[in-house]
Design a protein around this motif. Structure first.
Motif, PDB file in Angstrom:
ATOM      1  N   GLY A  15       0.809  -1.063   0.122  1.00 39.08           N
ATOM      2  CA  GLY A  15       0.189  -0.201  -0.156  1.00 39.08           C
ATOM      3  C   GLY A  15       0.929   1.225   0.016  1.00 39.08           C
ATOM      4  O   GLY A  15       2.046   1.157  -0.339  1.00 39.08           O
ATOM      5  N   PRO A 124      -6.593  -0.004   8.584  1.00 42.95           N
ATOM      6  CA  PRO A 124      -7.382   0.363   7.097  1.00 42.95           C
ATOM      7  C   PRO A 124      -6.653   0.013   6.223  1.00 42.95           C
ATOM      8  O   PRO A 124      -7.268  -0.541   4.999  1.00 42.95           O
ATOM      9  CB  PRO A 124      -7.941   1.718   7.570  1.00 42.95           C
ATOM     10  CG  PRO A 124      -7.725   1.926   9.037  1.00 42.95           C
ATOM     11  CD  PRO A 124      -6.499   1.234   9.521  1.00 42.95           C
ATOM     12  N   GLU A 125      -5.385   0.454   5.968  1.00 46.28           N
ATOM     13  CA  GLU A 125      -4.577   0.413   4.677  1.00 46.28           C
ATOM     14  C   GLU A 125      -4.630  -1.004   4.340  1.00 46.28           C
ATOM     15  O   GLU A 125      -4.721  -1.370   3.295  1.00 46.28           O
ATOM     16  CB  GLU A 125      -3.331   1.365   4.679  1.00 46.28           C
ATOM     17  CG  GLU A 125      -2.596   1.298   3.552  1.00 46.28           C
ATOM     18  CD  GLU A 125      -1.312   2.111   3.671  1.00 46.28           C
ATOM     19  OE1 GLU A 125      -0.207   1.672   3.096  1.00 46.28           O
ATOM     20  OE2 GLU A 125      -1.363   2.979   4.410  1.00 46.28           O
ATOM     21  N   VAL A 128      -7.553  -2.540   2.975  1.00 55.75           N
ATOM     22  CA  VAL A 128      -7.676  -2.096   1.379  1.00 55.75           C
ATOM     23  C   VAL A 128      -6.839  -2.803   0.402  1.00 55.75           C
ATOM     24  O   VAL A 128      -7.197  -3.341  -0.465  1.00 55.75           O
ATOM     25  CB  VAL A 128      -7.721  -0.665   1.358  1.00 55.75           C
ATOM     26  CG1 VAL A 128      -7.587   0.078  -0.273  1.00 55.75           C
ATOM     27  CG2 VAL A 128      -8.772   0.126   2.036  1.00 55.75           C
ATOM     28  N   CYS A 131      -8.221  -6.236   0.151  1.00 53.54           N
ATOM     29  CA  CYS A 131      -9.405  -6.201  -0.721  1.00 53.54           C
ATOM     30  C   CYS A 131      -8.912  -6.479  -2.146  1.00 53.54           C
ATOM     31  O   CYS A 131      -9.765  -7.035  -2.924  1.00 53.54           O
ATOM     32  CB  CYS A 131     -10.567  -5.139  -0.244  1.00 53.54           C
ATOM     33  SG  CYS A 131     -11.339  -5.574   1.345  1.00 53.54           S
ATOM     34  N   ARG A 132      -8.078  -5.458  -2.659  1.00 49.61           N
ATOM     35  CA  ARG A 132      -7.818  -5.096  -3.960  1.00 49.61           C
ATOM     36  C   ARG A 132      -7.188  -6.629  -4.471  1.00 49.61           C
ATOM     37  O   ARG A 132      -7.418  -7.167  -5.595  1.00 49.61           O
ATOM     38  CB  ARG A 132      -6.524  -4.113  -3.904  1.00 49.61           C
ATOM     39  CG  ARG A 132      -6.273  -3.960  -5.460  1.00 49.61           C
ATOM     40  CD  ARG A 132      -4.984  -2.966  -5.677  1.00 49.61           C
ATOM     41  NE  ARG A 132      -4.974  -2.661  -7.065  1.00 49.61           N
ATOM     42  CZ  ARG A 132      -3.825  -1.882  -7.501  1.00 49.61           C
ATOM     43  NH1 ARG A 132      -2.944  -1.635  -6.478  1.00 49.61           N
ATOM     44  NH2 ARG A 132      -3.678  -1.467  -8.741  1.00 49.61           N
ATOM     45  N   VAL A 161     -13.092   1.999   6.019  1.00 48.64           N
ATOM     46  CA  VAL A 161     -12.968   1.734   4.640  1.00 48.64           C
ATOM     47  C   VAL A 161     -14.227   1.099   4.119  1.00 48.64           C
ATOM     48  O   VAL A 161     -14.190   0.765   2.832  1.00 48.64           O
ATOM     49  CB  VAL A 161     -11.986   0.499   4.531  1.00 48.64           C
ATOM     50  CG1 VAL A 161     -10.687   0.751   5.146  1.00 48.64           C
ATOM     51  CG2 VAL A 161     -12.555  -0.940   5.426  1.00 48.64           C
ATOM     52  N   TRP A 192     -16.505  -2.619  -4.618  1.00 48.59           N
ATOM     53  CA  TRP A 192     -15.173  -2.296  -4.690  1.00 48.59           C
ATOM     54  C   TRP A 192     -15.007  -1.688  -6.110  1.00 48.59           C
ATOM     55  O   TRP A 192     -14.359  -0.692  -6.241  1.00 48.59           O
ATOM     56  CB  TRP A 192     -14.097  -3.544  -4.713  1.00 48.59           C
ATOM     57  CG  TRP A 192     -12.855  -3.330  -5.318  1.00 48.59           C
ATOM     58  CD1 TRP A 192     -12.180  -3.526  -6.562  1.00 48.59           C
ATOM     59  CD2 TRP A 192     -11.807  -2.942  -4.457  1.00 48.59           C
ATOM     60  NE1 TRP A 192     -11.009  -2.947  -6.549  1.00 48.59           N
ATOM     61  CE2 TRP A 192     -10.669  -2.492  -5.243  1.00 48.59           C
ATOM     62  CE3 TRP A 192     -11.672  -2.676  -2.980  1.00 48.59           C
ATOM     63  CZ2 TRP A 192      -9.295  -2.289  -5.095  1.00 48.59           C
ATOM     64  CZ3 TRP A 192     -10.246  -1.954  -2.571  1.00 48.59           C
ATOM     65  CH2 TRP A 192      -9.184  -1.842  -3.649  1.00 48.59           C
ATOM     66  N   ARG A 195     -16.084   1.929  -5.750  1.00 48.35           N
ATOM     67  CA  ARG A 195     -15.367   2.900  -5.035  1.00 48.35           C
ATOM     68  C   ARG A 195     -13.725   2.831  -5.143  1.00 48.35           C
ATOM     69  O   ARG A 195     -13.008   3.336  -4.703  1.00 48.35           O
ATOM     70  CB  ARG A 195     -15.637   2.666  -3.504  1.00 48.35           C
ATOM     71  CG  ARG A 195     -17.075   2.958  -3.190  1.00 48.35           C
ATOM     72  CD  ARG A 195     -17.146   3.161  -1.523  1.00 48.35           C
ATOM     73  NE  ARG A 195     -16.962   1.970  -0.875  1.00 48.35           N
ATOM     74  CZ  ARG A 195     -17.797   1.042  -0.648  1.00 48.35           C
ATOM     75  NH1 ARG A 195     -18.868   1.028  -0.831  1.00 48.35           N
ATOM     76  NH2 ARG A 195     -17.335  -0.089   0.181  1.00 48.35           N
ATOM     77  N   ARG A 196     -13.392   2.005  -6.352  1.00 46.06           N
ATOM     78  CA  ARG A 196     -11.976   1.703  -6.452  1.00 46.06           C
ATOM     79  C   ARG A 196     -11.065   2.740  -6.525  1.00 46.06           C
ATOM     80  O   ARG A 196     -10.184   2.878  -5.914  1.00 46.06           O
ATOM     81  CB  ARG A 196     -11.691   0.822  -7.918  1.00 46.06           C
ATOM     82  CG  ARG A 196     -10.573   0.238  -8.124  1.00 46.06           C
ATOM     83  CD  ARG A 196     -10.468  -0.563  -9.423  1.00 46.06           C
ATOM     84  NE  ARG A 196      -9.038  -1.046  -9.393  1.00 46.06           N
ATOM     85  CZ  ARG A 196      -8.257  -0.582 -10.141  1.00 46.06           C
ATOM     86  NH1 ARG A 196      -8.033   0.801 -10.360  1.00 46.06           N
ATOM     87  NH2 ARG A 196      -6.695  -1.206 -10.053  1.00 46.06           N
ATOM     88  N   TYR A 199     -10.678   4.152  -3.165  1.00 44.53           N
ATOM     89  CA  TYR A 199      -9.799   3.367  -2.469  1.00 44.53           C
ATOM     90  C   TYR A 199      -8.154   3.739  -2.768  1.00 44.53           C
ATOM     91  O   TYR A 199      -7.392   3.830  -1.931  1.00 44.53           O
ATOM     92  CB  TYR A 199     -10.086   1.927  -2.549  1.00 44.53           C
ATOM     93  CG  TYR A 199     -11.108   1.494  -1.614  1.00 44.53           C
ATOM     94  CD1 TYR A 199     -11.137   2.012  -0.451  1.00 44.53           C
ATOM     95  CD2 TYR A 199     -12.191   0.736  -2.256  1.00 44.53           C
ATOM     96  CE1 TYR A 199     -12.384   1.290   0.323  1.00 44.53           C
ATOM     97  CE2 TYR A 199     -13.502   0.458  -1.661  1.00 44.53           C
ATOM     98  CZ  TYR A 199     -13.437   0.607  -0.448  1.00 44.53           C
ATOM     99  OH  TYR A 199     -14.692   0.321   0.220  1.00 44.53           O
ATOM    100  N   TRP A 203      -5.561   5.150  -0.130  1.00 49.26           N
ATOM    101  CA  TRP A 203      -4.847   4.252   0.571  1.00 49.26           C
ATOM    102  C   TRP A 203      -3.693   3.498  -0.137  1.00 49.26           C
ATOM    103  O   TRP A 203      -2.757   3.063   0.442  1.00 49.26           O
ATOM    104  CB  TRP A 203      -5.772   3.008   0.987  1.00 49.26           C
ATOM    105  CG  TRP A 203      -7.131   3.506   1.888  1.00 49.26           C
ATOM    106  CD1 TRP A 203      -8.076   3.650   1.494  1.00 49.26           C
ATOM    107  CD2 TRP A 203      -6.911   3.974   3.121  1.00 49.26           C
ATOM    108  NE1 TRP A 203      -9.167   4.131   2.411  1.00 49.26           N
ATOM    109  CE2 TRP A 203      -8.146   4.355   3.771  1.00 49.26           C
ATOM    110  CE3 TRP A 203      -5.725   3.982   4.152  1.00 49.26           C
ATOM    111  CZ2 TRP A 203      -8.457   4.799   4.857  1.00 49.26           C
ATOM    112  CZ3 TRP A 203      -6.196   4.433   5.500  1.00 49.26           C
ATOM    113  CH2 TRP A 203      -7.685   4.878   5.727  1.00 49.26           C
TER     114      TRP A 203
END
Length: 213
Positions: A15, A124-125, A128, A131-132, A161, A192, A195-196, A199, A203
């Protein structure tokens, strides 16, 4: 940033400030130091070890077996465990567990952070970043997280997030010897995709330079 093949033991995800990579035996001392020092901060939110189960914090060989088990999960595609690092400093763990394919395409997200590193936005980072990886590399459709209602730091991570609160499951998991209610959070690949850009901007991508007056 590096987005390696999902089944590689060299997998590393980055990240803006954190790096996620599988733990290896060489991480034992740093991992043990955090687990000992932050024990009271962590164990109240975790399942009790099974009777007779060896303690990985006291035995490098047990920690090595734990790392090996995580590697086998990666090879099978059933789970992906990562240490969270800020620079060279070990800060915690984040895991995708119980990966299910077929019509579900789901996994569960769990995370913990060193008490000394909490409050800086590292967790939180890391969420994210994972999630990616889950949506863009593994092709999963849904991620879920379950959090004890009074665990406010973990709730703040989920809310920060944008995970969706899907209600409370009563007596959902046995934690530290007690059957605890859990608030269930989720995010889908559609969320995702929608909101990609946000994000990545907030982040993942390098922060823009400050504007000159």
């Amino acid at each position: 940033m590096s987005w390696g093949a999902p089944r590689s033991s060299g997998l590393e995800l980055a990240g803006r400030r954190v790096v996620l990579r599988p733990l290896v035996v060489a991480d034992f001392e740093a991992w043990r130091e955090v687990r000992h020092r932050a024990r009271d901060w962590l164990v109240k939110w975790e399942p009790r070890p099974l009777p007779g189960q060896p303690d990985a914090t006291e035995d490098r060989r047990v920690f090595a077996a734990r790392c090996g088990a995580r590697e086998r999960e990666r090879q099978l595609g059933t789970g992906y465990g990562f240490g969270v690092f800020v620079g060279s400093r070990f800060a915690g763990e984040i895991n995708l567990s119980s990966v299910q394919r077929g019509p579900f395409q789901n996994a569960y997200v769990g995370y913990w952070v060193d008490e000394a590193m909490a409050g800086h936005g590292y967790t939180p980072e890391a969420v994210v970043v994972i999630c990616r990886f889950a949506f863009e590399d593994l092709g999963l459709h849904r991620l879920q997280a379950a959090i004890i209602p009074r665990n406010r730091p973990s709730h703040r991570v989920a809310e920060k997030v944008g995970l969706r609160n899907e209600g409370t499951a009563l007596r959902y998991l046995e934690i530290n010897g007690v059957w605890e209610d859990h608030v269930r959070y989720a995010i889908t690949s559609e969320d995702w995709a929608q909101r990609r850009d946000w994000y990545l901007r907030e982040w993942i991508l390098p922060a823009p330079p400050p504007r000159r007056a």
